[in-house]
Design a protein around this motif. Structure first.
Motif, PDB file in Angstrom:
ATOM      1  N   GLU A  33     -52.122  -2.401  18.640  1.00 13.51           N
ATOM      2  CA  GLU A  33     -51.179  -1.776  19.555  1.00 13.51           C
ATOM      3  C   GLU A  33     -50.899  -2.637  20.785  1.00 13.51           C
ATOM      4  N   ASP A  34     -51.938  -3.228  21.349  1.00 12.42           N
ATOM      5  CA  ASP A  34     -51.753  -4.067  22.536  1.00 12.42           C
ATOM      6  C   ASP A  34     -50.867  -5.259  22.232  1.00 12.42           C
ATOM      7  N   ALA A  38     -47.292  -6.073  23.919  1.00 10.38           N
ATOM      8  CA  ALA A  38     -47.169  -7.334  24.645  1.00 10.38           C
ATOM      9  C   ALA A  38     -45.976  -8.142  24.131  1.00 10.38           C
TER      10      ALA A  38
END
Length: 226
Positions: A33-34, A38
């Motif tokens: 998810e990060d 990003a």
């Protein structure tokens, strides 16, 4: 009979669907998810909360879709539709996902107590039915937003709640259908969306690809895949 695959590890989403007469299979996505967020920020700049959760819901649904389409073990277990979901809490213009640690959860609740936030939940649907079975090949999504009012907890209550472990792995660091329910004083919007999946919104999305909500009531049997 129309079969649904839930691309989420959330037991609250699964229990919500099951209580509504839909028993999906479950396949948890491997999405980072990060990394997804990003990459999106690098390309598009700052994301609105609704855009962030919709992006993650889409990523999860499409990741699982690719996995099952490339698997040799489809057969009768191949689903008609895949559903991906993601939720985040918006407070003071910032968005918050899962706290992940005791320290973050305590800090989060000290910020939230006695205040109100908006819980955004993204939904993404992928129609995998064959064309001769009415399949559209459609892939679409939408976001629900619900205002949540939090009680003014004492430090002792926050510490005790966080110590249960419940807030660490849920969006916003709270539940409304579990131990955290006593700390939510009101909801403006769809209750089920706060739990993790908006049933009315999902019904609308399925309707757009020609699937009647009541067609899912005939499904049965839950299977969890690695």
């Amino acid at each position: 009979m129309t079969t649904l695959l839930l691309a989420s590890a959330s037991p609250a989403r699964l229990s919500t669907l099951t209580a509504a007469g839909v028993t999906p299979t479950v396949h948890v996505s491997g999405v980072d998810e990060d990394a997804v967020l990003a990459a999106a920020r690098e390309r598009f700049g700052t994301l609105e909360p609704a855009d962030a959760v919709l992006l993650l819901a889409q990523a999860k649904a499409e990741d699982v879709t690719r996995t099952i389409e490339s698997s040799a073990e489809t057969g009768s277990d191949f689903p008609d539709v895949v559903l991906g979901c993601d939720s985040m809490l918006e407070l003071d213009g910032e968005i918050y996902g899962k706290p992940g640690s005791v320290e973050v959860a305590v800090q989060r609740w000290r910020l939230m107590r006695g205040r109100s936030g908006v819980l955004h939940t993204g939904h993404w649907v992928v129609d995998l039915r064959d064309a001769d079975a009415g399949g559209t090949g459609g892939t679409l999504g939408a976001t629900s937003a619900t205002t949540v009012h939090f009680a003014d907890l004492s430090d002792a209550e926050i510490d005790a709640y966080v110590a249960t472990g419940e807030p660490l792995a849920v969006a916003g660091g709270f539940t409304v259908d579990g131990l955290g329910g006593a700390f939510v004083t009101g909801i403006e919007g769809d209750y089920h969306s706060v739990v993790g999946v908006s049933l009315p919104l999902l019904r609308e999305l399925l309707g757009q690809v020609g699937i009647a909500w009541t067609d899912l009531w005939a499904t049965s049997g839950t299977e969890t895949r690695a």
